[in-house]
Design an enzyme around this catalytic site. Structure first.
Site, PDB file in Angstrom:
ATOM      1  N   GLY A 278       0.980  -1.231  -0.033  1.00  0.00           N
ATOM      2  CA  GLY A 278      -0.030   0.106  -0.086  1.00  0.00           C
ATOM      3  C   GLY A 278       0.785   1.337   0.066  1.00  0.00           C
ATOM      4  CD  GLU A 320       1.619  -9.208   1.375  1.00  0.00           C
ATOM      5  OE1 GLU A 320       1.651 -10.290   1.619  1.00  0.00           O
ATOM      6  OE2 GLU A 320       0.399  -8.362   1.639  1.00  0.00           O
ATOM      7  N   GLY A 322       3.532  -3.411  -4.512  1.00  0.00           N
ATOM      8  CA  GLY A 322       3.092  -3.886  -5.715  1.00  0.00           C
ATOM      9  C   GLY A 322       3.216  -2.561  -6.201  1.00  0.00           C
ATOM     10  NE  ARG A 323      -0.577   2.168  -5.111  1.00  0.00           N
ATOM     11  CZ  ARG A 323      -1.810   2.103  -5.639  1.00  0.00           C
ATOM     12  NH1 ARG A 323      -2.287   2.715  -6.520  1.00  0.00           N
ATOM     13  NH2 ARG A 323      -2.967   1.383  -5.183  1.00  0.00           N
ATOM     14  NE  ARG A 360      -4.929   3.169  -9.568  1.00  0.00           N
ATOM     15  CZ  ARG A 360      -4.341   4.431  -9.293  1.00  0.00           C
ATOM     16  NH1 ARG A 360      -4.159   5.209 -10.141  1.00  0.00           N
ATOM     17  NH2 ARG A 360      -4.536   4.789  -8.030  1.00  0.00           N
ATOM     18  CE1 TYR A 364      -9.939   1.626  -7.049  1.00  0.00           C
ATOM     19  CE2 TYR A 364      -8.337   2.070  -8.309  1.00  0.00           C
ATOM     20  CZ  TYR A 364      -8.991   1.178  -7.647  1.00  0.00           C
ATOM     21  OH  TYR A 364      -8.750  -0.096  -7.439  1.00  0.00           O
ATOM     22  CB  CYS A 391     -19.741   4.231 -26.215  1.00  0.00           C
ATOM     23  SG  CYS A 391     -19.112   4.040 -27.874  1.00  0.00           S
TER      24      CYS A 391
HETATM   25  C1  LIG Z   1      -3.144  -4.911  -3.025  1.00  0.00           C
HETATM   26  C2  LIG Z   1      -2.388  -5.438  -1.804  1.00  0.00           C
HETATM   27  C3  LIG Z   1      -0.962  -5.268  -1.758  1.00  0.00           C
HETATM   28  C4  LIG Z   1      -0.289  -4.215  -2.769  1.00  0.00           C
HETATM   29  O1  LIG Z   1      -0.674  -3.142  -2.849  1.00  0.00           O
HETATM   30  P1  LIG Z   1       0.188  -1.839  -3.339  1.00  0.00           P
HETATM   31  O2  LIG Z   1      -0.936  -0.789  -3.084  1.00  0.00           O
HETATM   32  O3  LIG Z   1       0.081  -2.349  -4.808  1.00  0.00           O
HETATM   33  O4  LIG Z   1       1.442  -1.672  -2.698  1.00  0.00           O
HETATM   34  C5  LIG Z   1      -0.169  -5.940  -0.873  1.00  0.00           C
HETATM   35  N1  LIG Z   1      -1.206  -6.909   0.025  1.00  0.00           N
HETATM   36  C6  LIG Z   1      -2.248  -7.243  -0.239  1.00  0.00           C
HETATM   37  C7  LIG Z   1      -2.551  -8.222   0.484  1.00  0.00           C
HETATM   38  C8  LIG Z   1      -2.997  -6.526  -1.192  1.00  0.00           C
HETATM   39  O5  LIG Z   1      -4.038  -6.942  -1.028  1.00  0.00           O
END
Ligand SMILES: *Cc1c(COP(=O)(O)O)cnc(C)c1O
Length: 463
Positions: A278, A320, A322-323, A360, A364, A391
């Protein structure tokens, strides 16, 4: 706001309509390194280059729209997270942000682990050679066949998300003659988004087992009794696009409180704690994300301090992101089509993609930046809204941004920071074909996910 009679649409700050945007940058040709991938720059002709390849060449070779991903930047960000957390912690890249076999190989080479949350993501990870024991399996509604495949493949951990799943995973593991390593995902009553977090009443959601009312403690109690499970830790994920570490502080405090209760009740100290992902990135120049080493230092200190005061051994931490790894590494390259100035409002700039390659903004209300990349311009800034070809009037890619007033059909524009949750959430709405992902490095470009074709579409349509 008074309306301007400017024939070519609004151009000046005193006639701008209301909206959520900052004043135009002093020089629209400048590319803020905060929002663009590391190797992005302009060549002598003013054309933007990335990984040593210019965008005109990329558009000629691969077409538009296309996601252009800076491989060196991806690897460096992955490595920065790995290095920041060191050997007493694990970094799991959240595959849902963007997953392809090339990405899996880069992660493997850079020493990261991988989160998946569906059979499809698991299949991608395994087919690219990610060792199963470095994969974590997530999700609030894993199917029996997904769980079976994950256990059979030997995934390093399954993150249990409900009371039913505790029993289901234990049962499947046992029937396969295995003991599955698991974490239990709890909701700690903290929800964080961008610059704010709320520390109460956010257990009203589909993920995790609430800490409140002793439910999480009960889940651990049940899981510890089942032979098919080896409970290795507690998992907490509090939100997305977070800049403020105070939400993690509250979450860690509450997770460690649970670890202490577990020790007191069962005499076991669970060896791991996962604080989720996150972490925020810069989508516009207004965002100020933290560096991985600052995040690692803050999280490690918080957990160590909480464990010291609870007289617990500090567990192994995992995170964890990702982004924060893939988001900044890619931009979407579009060709400008129809341009429609609306007097006193803004100029609508249509591109050859839209909500099918970036949902997005519609989903969002996300903010993005945009720049003219096939040339420079000294024209007056114009307030633009970058829209797609779908559309749907909500088909907006960039809600409010300034582009040069001489923008013309055929120009190339790019939206930075689209590496995360754009290709992975892409759709075929209006039977638009999903764009390719093109990796660039050392003056070469390489397609890592090819563009969809009409043949691909029709292959699924079996009549
Ligand atoms: C979505 C998610 C992430 C990654 O979130 P980012 O905003 O991309 O860092 C990590 N762990 C869990 C459990 C998630 O659902």
């Amino acid at each position: 706001m008074s309306r301007s009679a400017h024939p070519a649409g609004p151009r000046h700050a005193d006639v701008l309509p209301e909206g959520h945007y900052s004043a135009p940058a002093a020089d629209l040709n400048e590319l803020d390194p905060k929002v663009w991938a590391q190797t992005v720059g302009r060549d002598a002709d003013g054309v933007v280059t990335v990984g040593g390849v210019d965008v005109k060449t990329l558009a000629e070779q691969h077409g538009t729209p296309a996601y252009v991903l800076d491989e060196d930047d991806f690897r460096e960000r992955a490595r920065a997270w790995r290095t920041a957390f060191g050997h007493d912690a694990d970094v799991f890249y959240a595959g849902k942000a963007f997953l392809s076999r090339a990405v899996v190989r880069w992660l493997h080479e850079e020493g990261l682990n991988l989160d998946v949350c569906s059979g499809g993501e698991l299949a991608t990870a395994l087919s690219a050679g990610m060792p199963a024991d470095r994969i974590a399996f997530h999700g609030n509604n894993k199917s029996v066949s997904e769980i079976t495949r994950a256990i059979d493949a030997g995934v390093g951990r399954i993150v249990l998300d409900s009371f039913q799943e505790i029993v289901r995973v234990a049962h499947i593991a046992q029937s396969l003659g295995k003991r599955q390593r698991v974490q239990i995902r709890i909701t700690v009553g903290v929800e964080a988004h961008t610059h704010e977090f709320i520390a109460t009443a956010h257990e009203d959601q589909k993920f995790g087992i609430p800490l409140a009312g002793g439910q999480a403690a009960e889940a651990v109690r049940r899981a510890l009794q089942l032979d098919g499970l080896e409970v290795i830790g507690i998992h907490s994920h509090i939100g997305s696009q977070i800049f403020d570490m105070s939400g993690f502080e509250v979450a860690a405090h509450r997770v460690v409180g649970l670890l202490k209760d577990i020790r007191d009740e069962h005499g076991v100290e669970l060896p791991e704690i996962d604080l989720g992902g996150g972490l925020g990135i810069a989508y516009t120049s207004d965002d100020d994300p933290r560096e991985p080493h600052e995040i690692a230092k803050a999280l490690t200190e918080i957990v160590t301090r909480e464990c010291d005061s609870a007289k617990l051994r500090t567990p192994r931490i995992s995170v964890e992101p990702g982004r924060a790894i893939v988001g900044p590494t890619a931009f979407t390259l579009y060709e400008v089509g129809t341009i429609k100035p609306l007097d006193g409002l803004r100029t609508y700039v249509s591109v050859d993609g839209g909500m099918s390659d970036n949902i997005r903004t519609a989903l969002y209300d996300a903010e993005y930046s945009v720049a003219l990349v096939s040339r420079t311009s000294d024209a007056e800034p114009m307030l633009a809204r970058v829209v797609g070809k779908h559309c749907e009037s909500g088909d907006i890619v960039v809600k409010d941004a300034f582009l040069p007033g001489d923008l013309a059909p055929g120009d190339l524009i790019a939206v930075p920071a689209t590496g995360a949750y754009c290709r992975s959430m892409a759709s075929n709405y209006n039977h638009v074909l999903r764009p390719p992902v093109v990796a660039v490095k050392d003056g070469e470009s390489r397609v890592i996910v090819r563009r969809e074709t009409e043949e691909d579409l029709l292959r699924l349509d079996v009549g």
